[in-house]
Motif scaffolding. Structure first.
Motif, PDB file in Angstrom:
ATOM      1  N   LYS A  42       0.824  -1.204   0.000  1.00  0.00           N
ATOM      2  CA  LYS A  42       0.000   0.000   0.000  1.00  0.00           C
ATOM      3  C   LYS A  42       0.866   1.265   0.000  1.00  0.00           C
ATOM      4  O   LYS A  42       0.363   2.367  -0.171  1.00  0.00           O
ATOM      5  CB  LYS A  42      -0.895   0.034   1.247  1.00  0.00           C
ATOM      6  CG  LYS A  42      -1.727  -1.216   1.458  1.00  0.00           C
ATOM      7  CD  LYS A  42      -2.967  -1.207   0.608  1.00  0.00           C
ATOM      8  CE  LYS A  42      -3.939  -2.287   1.072  1.00  0.00           C
ATOM      9  NZ  LYS A  42      -4.807  -2.729   0.001  1.00  0.00           N
ATOM     10  N   ILE A  43       2.129   1.090   0.262  1.00  0.00           N
ATOM     11  CA  ILE A  43       3.017   2.245   0.382  1.00  0.00           C
ATOM     12  C   ILE A  43       3.672   2.507  -0.972  1.00  0.00           C
ATOM     13  O   ILE A  43       4.118   1.567  -1.643  1.00  0.00           O
ATOM     14  CB  ILE A  43       4.108   1.980   1.439  1.00  0.00           C
ATOM     15  CG1 ILE A  43       3.457   1.568   2.765  1.00  0.00           C
ATOM     16  CG2 ILE A  43       4.989   3.204   1.622  1.00  0.00           C
ATOM     17  CD1 ILE A  43       4.449   1.181   3.828  1.00  0.00           C
ATOM     18  N   ARG A  44       3.685   3.776  -1.357  1.00  0.00           N
ATOM     19  CA  ARG A  44       4.389   4.131  -2.576  1.00  0.00           C
ATOM     20  C   ARG A  44       5.680   4.829  -2.217  1.00  0.00           C
ATOM     21  O   ARG A  44       5.753   5.571  -1.234  1.00  0.00           O
ATOM     22  CB  ARG A  44       3.527   5.024  -3.465  1.00  0.00           C
ATOM     23  CG  ARG A  44       2.653   4.208  -4.414  1.00  0.00           C
ATOM     24  CD  ARG A  44       1.591   5.070  -5.042  1.00  0.00           C
ATOM     25  NE  ARG A  44       0.714   5.626  -4.009  1.00  0.00           N
ATOM     26  CZ  ARG A  44       0.488   6.927  -3.852  1.00  0.00           C
ATOM     27  NH1 ARG A  44       1.070   7.807  -4.653  1.00  0.00           N
ATOM     28  NH2 ARG A  44      -0.333   7.350  -2.910  1.00  0.00           N
ATOM     29  N   LEU A  45       6.671   4.530  -3.019  1.00  0.00           N
ATOM     30  CA  LEU A  45       7.968   5.128  -2.771  1.00  0.00           C
ATOM     31  C   LEU A  45       8.108   6.308  -3.722  1.00  0.00           C
ATOM     32  O   LEU A  45       8.232   6.128  -4.924  1.00  0.00           O
ATOM     33  CB  LEU A  45       9.035   4.062  -3.027  1.00  0.00           C
ATOM     34  CG  LEU A  45      10.438   4.328  -2.540  1.00  0.00           C
ATOM     35  CD1 LEU A  45      10.961   3.084  -1.870  1.00  0.00           C
ATOM     36  CD2 LEU A  45      11.314   4.717  -3.695  1.00  0.00           C
TER      37      LEU A  45
ATOM     38  N   LEU B 211       7.975   8.257   1.509  1.00  0.00           N
ATOM     39  CA  LEU B 211       6.956   7.223   1.377  1.00  0.00           C
ATOM     40  C   LEU B 211       5.598   7.865   1.545  1.00  0.00           C
ATOM     41  O   LEU B 211       5.409   8.711   2.423  1.00  0.00           O
ATOM     42  CB  LEU B 211       7.131   6.152   2.460  1.00  0.00           C
ATOM     43  CG  LEU B 211       8.511   5.502   2.566  1.00  0.00           C
ATOM     44  CD1 LEU B 211       8.525   4.486   3.694  1.00  0.00           C
ATOM     45  CD2 LEU B 211       8.877   4.829   1.253  1.00  0.00           C
ATOM     46  N   THR B 212       4.642   7.444   0.701  1.00  0.00           N
ATOM     47  CA  THR B 212       3.280   7.956   0.899  1.00  0.00           C
ATOM     48  C   THR B 212       2.301   6.797   0.823  1.00  0.00           C
ATOM     49  O   THR B 212       2.553   5.796   0.160  1.00  0.00           O
ATOM     50  CB  THR B 212       2.883   8.994  -0.174  1.00  0.00           C
ATOM     51  OG1 THR B 212       2.694   8.295  -1.405  1.00  0.00           O
ATOM     52  CG2 THR B 212       3.922  10.068  -0.334  1.00  0.00           C
ATOM     53  N   TRP B 213       1.203   6.954   1.542  1.00  0.00           N
ATOM     54  CA  TRP B 213       0.127   5.956   1.506  1.00  0.00           C
ATOM     55  C   TRP B 213      -1.164   6.661   1.841  1.00  0.00           C
ATOM     56  O   TRP B 213      -1.167   7.749   2.418  1.00  0.00           O
ATOM     57  CB  TRP B 213       0.397   4.812   2.473  1.00  0.00           C
ATOM     58  CG  TRP B 213       0.544   5.248   3.905  1.00  0.00           C
ATOM     59  CD1 TRP B 213      -0.452   5.413   4.810  1.00  0.00           C
ATOM     60  CD2 TRP B 213       1.764   5.586   4.574  1.00  0.00           C
ATOM     61  NE1 TRP B 213       0.057   5.828   5.995  1.00  0.00           N
ATOM     62  CE2 TRP B 213       1.425   5.930   5.889  1.00  0.00           C
ATOM     63  CE3 TRP B 213       3.125   5.614   4.173  1.00  0.00           C
ATOM     64  CZ2 TRP B 213       2.380   6.315   6.821  1.00  0.00           C
ATOM     65  CZ3 TRP B 213       4.060   5.989   5.123  1.00  0.00           C
ATOM     66  CH2 TRP B 213       3.695   6.336   6.427  1.00  0.00           C
ATOM     67  N   ARG B 214      -2.254   6.027   1.442  1.00  0.00           N
ATOM     68  CA  ARG B 214      -3.555   6.600   1.787  1.00  0.00           C
ATOM     69  C   ARG B 214      -3.775   6.422   3.279  1.00  0.00           C
ATOM     70  O   ARG B 214      -3.584   5.332   3.822  1.00  0.00           O
ATOM     71  CB  ARG B 214      -4.656   5.909   0.989  1.00  0.00           C
ATOM     72  CG  ARG B 214      -4.833   6.551  -0.391  1.00  0.00           C
ATOM     73  CD  ARG B 214      -5.667   5.693  -1.288  1.00  0.00           C
ATOM     74  NE  ARG B 214      -7.035   5.523  -0.782  1.00  0.00           N
ATOM     75  CZ  ARG B 214      -7.902   4.680  -1.319  1.00  0.00           C
ATOM     76  NH1 ARG B 214      -7.556   3.944  -2.350  1.00  0.00           N
ATOM     77  NH2 ARG B 214      -9.109   4.571  -0.823  1.00  0.00           N
ATOM     78  N   THR B 215      -4.182   7.477   3.911  1.00  0.00           N
ATOM     79  CA  THR B 215      -4.249   7.506   5.370  1.00  0.00           C
ATOM     80  C   THR B 215      -5.057   6.329   5.926  1.00  0.00           C
ATOM     81  O   THR B 215      -4.694   5.741   6.937  1.00  0.00           O
ATOM     82  CB  THR B 215      -4.866   8.837   5.838  1.00  0.00           C
ATOM     83  OG1 THR B 215      -4.130   9.890   5.216  1.00  0.00           O
ATOM     84  CG2 THR B 215      -4.799   8.985   7.338  1.00  0.00           C
TER      85      THR B 215
ATOM     86  N   VAL C  95       8.665  -1.775   5.418  1.00  0.00           N
ATOM     87  CA  VAL C  95       8.971  -2.511   4.190  1.00  0.00           C
ATOM     88  C   VAL C  95       8.005  -2.043   3.114  1.00  0.00           C
ATOM     89  O   VAL C  95       6.807  -1.908   3.360  1.00  0.00           O
ATOM     90  CB  VAL C  95       8.833  -4.027   4.413  1.00  0.00           C
ATOM     91  CG1 VAL C  95       9.041  -4.778   3.108  1.00  0.00           C
ATOM     92  CG2 VAL C  95       9.820  -4.499   5.461  1.00  0.00           C
ATOM     93  N   VAL C  96       8.526  -1.761   1.943  1.00  0.00           N
ATOM     94  CA  VAL C  96       7.706  -1.311   0.826  1.00  0.00           C
ATOM     95  C   VAL C  96       7.883  -2.324  -0.296  1.00  0.00           C
ATOM     96  O   VAL C  96       9.012  -2.719  -0.600  1.00  0.00           O
ATOM     97  CB  VAL C  96       8.157   0.075   0.339  1.00  0.00           C
ATOM     98  CG1 VAL C  96       7.307   0.543  -0.825  1.00  0.00           C
ATOM     99  CG2 VAL C  96       8.131   1.062   1.486  1.00  0.00           C
ATOM    100  N   ILE C  97       6.773  -2.756  -0.883  1.00  0.00           N
ATOM    101  CA  ILE C  97       6.882  -3.647  -2.041  1.00  0.00           C
ATOM    102  C   ILE C  97       6.329  -2.913  -3.251  1.00  0.00           C
ATOM    103  O   ILE C  97       5.209  -2.399  -3.214  1.00  0.00           O
ATOM    104  CB  ILE C  97       6.112  -4.957  -1.812  1.00  0.00           C
ATOM    105  CG1 ILE C  97       6.788  -5.755  -0.688  1.00  0.00           C
ATOM    106  CG2 ILE C  97       6.081  -5.787  -3.089  1.00  0.00           C
ATOM    107  CD1 ILE C  97       6.111  -7.050  -0.356  1.00  0.00           C
ATOM    108  N   GLN C  98       7.131  -2.823  -4.276  1.00  0.00           N
ATOM    109  CA  GLN C  98       6.702  -2.138  -5.485  1.00  0.00           C
ATOM    110  C   GLN C  98       6.813  -3.065  -6.678  1.00  0.00           C
ATOM    111  O   GLN C  98       7.754  -3.842  -6.787  1.00  0.00           O
ATOM    112  CB  GLN C  98       7.585  -0.912  -5.714  1.00  0.00           C
ATOM    113  CG  GLN C  98       7.280   0.200  -4.741  1.00  0.00           C
ATOM    114  CD  GLN C  98       7.457   1.554  -5.372  1.00  0.00           C
ATOM    115  OE1 GLN C  98       8.397   1.777  -6.114  1.00  0.00           O
ATOM    116  NE2 GLN C  98       6.541   2.457  -5.088  1.00  0.00           N
ATOM    117  N   GLN C  99       5.835  -2.938  -7.564  1.00  0.00           N
ATOM    118  CA  GLN C  99       5.899  -3.685  -8.814  1.00  0.00           C
ATOM    119  C   GLN C  99       6.978  -3.066  -9.697  1.00  0.00           C
ATOM    120  O   GLN C  99       7.120  -1.853  -9.735  1.00  0.00           O
ATOM    121  CB  GLN C  99       4.553  -3.564  -9.541  1.00  0.00           C
ATOM    122  CG  GLN C  99       3.400  -4.149  -8.799  1.00  0.00           C
ATOM    123  CD  GLN C  99       2.990  -5.473  -9.379  1.00  0.00           C
ATOM    124  OE1 GLN C  99       2.943  -5.639 -10.579  1.00  0.00           O
ATOM    125  NE2 GLN C  99       2.726  -6.437  -8.525  1.00  0.00           N
TER     126      GLN C  99
END
Lengths: 378, 304
Positions: A267-270, A350-354, A327-331
């Motif tokens: 869910k986390i974007r880098l 890092l950003t994510w929807r609250t 931990v961030v997982i990105q495609q």
């Protein structure tokens, strides 16, 4: 599939089981609905296999009751219960052929020879093993033995089928194939499946509902989505998926809230510096700002500690300035392995929807670290 | 060859190589020498001491003894075997010996099966070890001591008699006593293989059988028994052959009973007819060979 007004297929009340001084099952209450695909998920020694053995009747419980279809079977022997088990080691009779193995339960029930042969053939067909009926188990592959064990249990048409880590001994490819087949088979026969596994992905992909076990207790019961997206305890958050917990000061700084929160890594974007190598991270530093907790999006700054390239995805381990590790997982949609590797050591945002930072209630009393025993897992 | 790479000094020439190391390296390169060194002693023993002795036995069985001088006549003839086959005494004794060996085997199997099952599947692992020790300890006591102990037990007016209700009401010395004592002596040789076989049987097979609806009796007949048959046969080879060759127990508790072993013994000693003793001794050898062939036919040996 929720528990309706109909009688549950399996009901456990206050179930306990001790081996010597070790309490393998420490009070389990559970209702499993008719026709449900129910998984019991947990690490080794968490008591899930013991619960299965208590349902099957291989062990008597120390306390509590087991009801099958509303009938108290706590004191009944395995051969008096309308459940069948697929064992972890398959437990095929080595001196019998595949057909004799499958017919064993029918023979015990004094089913006539013709019907026995028909039903065994049908069961073998349903697991796609017709043609191997005259082989001995020793001449079969692991996946084939697994299917024989399934056919042998299903041919009796039990109310409930218990599966004890049935896919554990198979290699990854075969396991994924069997997951799909098992699920299809369950839908087809409509029998209640109680499935024990320590593989969280397996539990999530196959089940209608999952119970997560921890130290002989159920930490959470729910649909795969509930368990994954709304973990009830930090343990569940960590065991089902990657643990990304923000607590204490880190939660206060980043989220502006009190408590412990779980954010799933995908869910986390880098939102980092440009991916082209050579450009210093320092130039991005002024842009990085601390989060604004009231907005739709939450963000936090940190430094990439580790980059693990895994083909389709990349795992980033990011140390936040606020003092937590996420931990961030990105495609790897557009990035190459060289590009992601170059991010190691750089500063990122890092950003994510609250709403994806989910509050995880911490149990009032921390769970004691009970020594795991071999018995409990047996 | 490999030696060129081995001889090259490694880095700073620090490779110190003692003679043992050099020998190991040389052996490593000569597989044939290695094999010869490994097998020379046991092969010598097997061929000369074991098969050689057996060959001498068979050859001397074809000789005879001069009835007048008592000297061995080294001319091959089948006279000894003719006597054994035609004289009814020897046939009776041979049949009796086989009967005793078979009875001992059956009795031991019946006692060993539940005993071994308890040891392997019911007893706790901690107790299991002690039970194995308990089974093994009688083997440490002398055969003679045990046989004479039974002689005392079975004596007229002894404990066994009292068990049956007074002096003279017990079995006393004789064929029954022989079977009883032999069954006692060889029981560990039956328990241990069955125990080993049952220990290899996974508990999950028993659970699977119960799970599929079978009660204990059917599980034992359909699952346990077929799996331990090879073990029972292995045990029976011991009990059967040991009983077949025995001549001491019979002398101690057998009363006037005679078995093949006694006849061999008498012919070596009192009768001074070594060739005839050798001919008699081939009977149990042939019976055992026949038994092993039959066992092999049944396919039980392949599963060992």
């Amino acid at each position: 599939m929720s528990v309706g007004p109909a009688t549950p297929a399996v009901t456990l009340r206050g179930l306990r089981k001790s081996f010597g001084t070790v309490e393998a099952v420490a009070g389990v209450d559970l209702e499993i609905a008719d026709g449900e695909f129910f998984s019991m998920l947990g690490p080794s020694g968490s008591g899930k296999t013991t619960v299965l053995r208590l349902i099957a009747g291989f062990e008597p419980p120390t306390a509590g009751t087991v009801l099958l279809g509303g009938r108290d079977v706590t004191r009944l022997a395995p051969f008096e219960r309308d459940v069948n088990t697929v064992f972890q080691d398959y437990a095929l009779f080595p001196h019998m052929t595949v057909r004799q193995n499958v017919e064993y339960g029918l023979r015990v029930r004094k089913v006539s020879r013709d019907e026995r042969r028909d039903r065994a053939a049908e069961a073998l067909r349903s697991v796609r093993l017709d043609g191997l009926a005259d082989r001995r188990p020793a001449a079969l592959s692991g996946g084939q033995r697994q299917r024989v064990a399934l056919a042998r249990a299903l041919v009796i048409r039990p109310k409930v089928l218990l599966l004890d880590e049935p896919l554990g001994a198979l290699d990854l490819k075969l396991r994924e194939q069997m997951q799909v087949e098992l699920k299809a088979l369950q839908r087809e026969v409509g029998i209640t499946f109680v499935f024990v596994t320590h593989d969280q992905e397996e539990a999530l992909t196959m089940s209608d509902r999952v119970a997560v076990f921890e130290h002989g207790r159920i930490a959470q019961v729910g649909t795969p989505a509930e368990v994954y997206e709304r973990p009830a305890t930090p343990f569940v958050a960590g065991f089902v998926g990657t643990s990304n917990l923000l607590g204490g000061d880190a939660a206060r700084t980043v989220l502006g809230r009190e408590g412990t929160f779980s954010i799933r890594p995908e869910k986390i974007r880098l939102v980092g510096p440009p991916t082209a190598p050579g450009r210093g991270a320092a130039s991005d530093a002024p842009e990085l700002e601390l989060s604004n907790p009231t907005a739709e999006e939450t963000s936090a700054a940190g430094r990439v500690a580790e980059v693990v390239y895994a083909g389709a995805t990349t795992r980033f381990v990011v140390d936040l300035d606020a003092g937590a590790r996420l931990v961030v997982i990105q495609q790897n949609l557009t990035t190459s392995s060289a590009e992601v590797a170059a991010l190691r050591g750089t500063r990122v945002r890092l950003t994510w929807r609250t709403e994806h930072a989910v509050a995880v209630p911490v149990p009032a009393v921390p769970t004691p670290l009970v020594k795991e025993s071999a018995h409990a897992y047996r | 060859m490999a030696s060129s790479t081995l001889d090259r000094p490694a880095g700073g020439g620090s490779a110190v190589r003692g003679p043992v190391r050099r020998l190991s390296a040389w052996l490593h390169r000569h597989a044939g020498v290695r094999l010869a060194a490994l097998l020379a002693a046991p092969l010598f023993w097997l061929v000369v001491a074991y098969l050689g002795a057996l060959a001498v036995l068979f050859v001397s069985a074809l000789w005879t003894v001069n009835g007048f001088t008592g000297e061995v006549v080294r001319e091959p003839t089948l006279d000894n075997f003719r006597t054994i086959v035609t004289d009814e005494v020897y046939r009776t004794v041979a049949l009796r010996s086989v009967g005793v060996a078979a009875a001992v085997t059956v009795i031991d199997t019946l006692i060993a099966l539940p005993m071994a099952f308890y040891m392997a599947k019911v007893a706790r692992p901690r107790h299991r070890r002690w039970l194995v020790v308990a089974i093994l300890t009688p083997l440490w006591a002398s055969y003679l001591v045990k046989a004479y102990a039974w002689r005392v037990l079975l004596a007229n007016g002894g404990p066994v008699d009292w068990l049956f209700g007074g002096p003279g009401s017990g079995p006393g010395y004789g064929l029954g006593a022989t079977v009883l004592v032999l069954a006692y002596l060889w029981l560990p040789y039956m328990i241990l293989p069955i125990y080993a076989g049952l220990e290899r049987l996974p508990d999950s097979l028993l659970e699977a059988s119960a799970d599929l609806g079978a009660r204990a009796g059917r599980t034992f007949r359909k699952v346990v028994l077929p799996v331990v048959v090879p073990s029972v046969i292995a045990g029976s080879v011991f009990t059967f052959s040991l009983s077949l060759g025995d001549y001491i127990t019979v002398q101690i508790v057998g009363g006037k009973t005679q078995l093949i072993g006694n006849l061999v013994y008498v012919n070596i000693g009192a009768a001074n007819n070594l060739p005839f003793a050798a001919a008699l001794a081939t009977i149990p050898v042939l019976i055992m060979i026949g038994y092993l062939v039959a066992v092999r036919r049944s396919g039980a040996l392949e599963e060992l």
